[in-house]
Scaffold this motif. Sequence first.
Motif, PDB file in Angstrom:
ATOM      1  N   TYR A   4       0.834  -1.122  -0.282  1.00 29.98           N
ATOM      2  CA  TYR A   4      -0.086   0.208   0.117  1.00 29.98           C
ATOM      3  C   TYR A   4       0.934   1.202   0.176  1.00 29.98           C
ATOM      4  O   TYR A   4       0.341   2.451   0.268  1.00 29.98           O
ATOM      5  N   HIS A   6       4.153   3.018  -2.706  1.00 26.96           N
ATOM      6  CA  HIS A   6       4.698   2.822  -3.643  1.00 26.96           C
ATOM      7  C   HIS A   6       6.252   3.728  -3.437  1.00 26.96           C
ATOM      8  O   HIS A   6       6.076   4.737  -3.051  1.00 26.96           O
ATOM      9  N   PRO A  19      -0.847   4.596  -3.166  1.00 23.62           N
ATOM     10  CA  PRO A  19      -1.583   4.134  -4.282  1.00 23.62           C
ATOM     11  C   PRO A  19      -3.051   4.636  -4.298  1.00 23.62           C
ATOM     12  O   PRO A  19      -3.643   5.028  -5.130  1.00 23.62           O
ATOM     13  N   GLU A  22      -3.094   8.050  -5.311  1.00 24.04           N
ATOM     14  CA  GLU A  22      -2.673   8.076  -6.582  1.00 24.04           C
ATOM     15  C   GLU A  22      -3.948   8.125  -7.610  1.00 24.04           C
ATOM     16  O   GLU A  22      -3.805   8.613  -8.763  1.00 24.04           O
ATOM     17  N   SER A  23      -5.087   7.730  -7.312  1.00 28.09           N
ATOM     18  CA  SER A  23      -6.316   7.564  -7.926  1.00 28.09           C
ATOM     19  C   SER A  23      -6.857   8.804  -8.225  1.00 28.09           C
ATOM     20  O   SER A  23      -7.933   8.732  -8.950  1.00 28.09           O
TER      21      SER A  23
END
Length: 220
Positions: A4, A6, A19, A22-23
């Motif tokens: 979870y 990066h 992550p 990042e959406s």
Amino acid sequence: MPPYLHAHGHGEFRWITFPALESFPFLEHGFTLRPFRAQALRRKELLDRLRSAAGMAATRLARTDQVHSADVAEAEADRTFPRTDGLLTAKAGLALAAYSGDCLLIYLVDPIRRVAGIVHAGRKGTQSRIAEAAVRLLVSRFGSDPEACLAFFSPAIGPCCYEMDLEEENARQLRGQGLARIVPARTCTKCRSELFYSYRRGEKEDRMVGWIGIRTREAI
């Protein structure tokens, strides 16, 4: 590295992103790793480094003063906010930054109103209920619905190494204000000496820095 989180970069400048954050294409964010010594830089130098090394698009940077308070402010200008441990903004092109040497950083996002925030929550700030103060300001200043907002936790010292579970206590405060969408890091800064500085491990002068900002529409 936990799935979870990066990891990015190499050499002296490395950082992690979340992550789930990042959406949201309108956001940019990160949290630096050692050996980068974030607190050694002045605000303008830090902005330049984040832009050159991490590719940050923001052209302005607001920073918390971090006195372990429960004070959260709206940021509209690129300056250091005195006696403040949390910042919120709806200004595109302005990034918000806070330091951590074991303390929890809470990244806040309202994807509907396009508001971003960062909160420095150590033991004193947590006991003073700074997470609650941040949600109340989201609601009163930006008209946010807590049920639509999200919170993401940075790595911080865990209950394995500290007498307070910073993640659990701040999650409880956020849920009490109606914000239930919470993504924990569950990564202890003291245990992971290869990745993070830790005040409790004796590294009292070095810090990581976390940042979050709203991209200008041209940068999306």
